[in-house]
Design a protein around this motif. Structure first.
Motif, mmCIF file in Angstrom:
data_model
loop_
_atom_site.group_PDB
_atom_site.id
_atom_site.type_symbol
_atom_site.label_atom_id
_atom_site.label_comp_id
_atom_site.label_asym_id
_atom_site.label_seq_id
_atom_site.Cartn_x
_atom_site.Cartn_y
_atom_site.Cartn_z
ATOM 1 N N THR A 48 -40.005 62.555 -37.883
ATOM 2 C CA THR A 48 -41.004 61.877 -37.051
ATOM 3 C C THR A 48 -40.513 60.511 -36.585
ATOM 4 N N ARG A 106 -51.985 66.124 -45.774
ATOM 5 C CA ARG A 106 -52.349 65.141 -44.747
ATOM 6 C C ARG A 106 -52.438 63.745 -45.339
ATOM 7 N N ASP A 107 -52.976 63.628 -46.531
ATOM 8 C CA ASP A 107 -53.022 62.322 -47.195
ATOM 9 C C ASP A 107 -51.617 61.793 -47.457
ATOM 10 N N GLY A 130 -49.777 61.513 -43.411
ATOM 11 C CA GLY A 130 -50.440 60.907 -42.265
ATOM 12 C C GLY A 130 -50.636 61.884 -41.118
ATOM 13 N N SER A 131 -50.826 61.351 -39.928
ATOM 14 C CA SER A 131 -51.229 62.167 -38.786
ATOM 15 C C SER A 131 -50.067 62.705 -37.968
#
Length: 225
Positions: free
Chosen positions: A42, A63-64, A67-68
């Motif tokens: 990313t 997800r925690d 992140g997004s």
């Protein structure tokens, strides 16, 4: 212009490392190990899409942890099924020509660096397939009767990410699913179902270790220093 995509596999367990749950959520420095593996892709502007494959039921936990940034999909019962789940998520963009190369990486290899990722991408885009590895000199072939048959020169210890042109990779995994085939890694499936795709060896990194046992986390911490 088409862009590459990355797939990070995080559907394993923590049995050998001694963890109660999935080892990719164990802390490495100030964040979960899987966050390091995902950030390796990313953080690079070349990668328009990153897919994180997790065990079903761990989507919120993942997800925690990361992140997004990545797309999160549920994997299957083994590595082959988890890779197929990721490729199915990417399939519309692959077929539309929006994704030209896919790199598949083990979430338990948190120290992969940008230089190796970019070299795998470059070779896969140019030649069709690329797999990093480290030379393993001094190995010998053991015969069926227990004798040593002689030195085995030219062997390498295979690493990830393994990169392939997207359309042949998708077609290979679709054919493998129809046959019920499960390979040991991405290259094994491509070699069987896309034999016309060259798979090139690129030099791996000694820092690109796979966390398998408890002491590997200690090694990873020291390498980060």
């Amino acid at each position: 212009m088409p862009s590459p995509a990355a797939v990070v596999l995080a559907g394993g367990s923590g049995t050998r490392v001694g963890a109660a749950g999935n080892k990719v959520y164990l802390p490495l420095r100030d964040r979960p190990m899987i966050a390091w593996s995902v950030a390796a892709f990313t953080a690079l502007p070349e990668f328009g899409t990153v897919v994180l494959v997790v065990r079903d039921g761990e989507q919120a936990l993942a997800r925690d942890a990361v992140g997004s940034g990545p797309v999160i999909v549920a994997g299957g019962a083994n590595r082959q099924e988890s890779e197929l789940a990721a490729l199915r998520a990417l399939a519309p963009a692959v077929r539309a020509g929006e994704i030209d190369v896919v790199l598949v990486h083990d979430g338990a290899r948190p120290l992969v660096d940008a230089a190796l990722v970019r070299e795998v991408l470059r070779v896969a885009r140019t030649d069709g397939g690329a797999v990093p590895g480290l030379p393993r000199p001094g190995l010998a072939v053991a015969g069926e009767d227990g004798t040593l048959a002689g030195p085995a020169d030219g062997l390498v210890a295979v690493q990830t990410p393994q990169g392939f042109r997207a359309r042949p990779l998708l077609d290979a995994y679709t054919a493998a699913a129809a046959d019920g085939f499960a390979g040991t890694d991405t290259a094994a499936c491509v070699a069987r179902y896309a034999p016309d795709v060259p798979i090139r060896w690129v030099p791996g990194s000694p820092h690109n270790i796979k966390v398998t046992y408890a002491h590997d986390l200690t090694v990873a911490e020291r390498l980060l220093d």
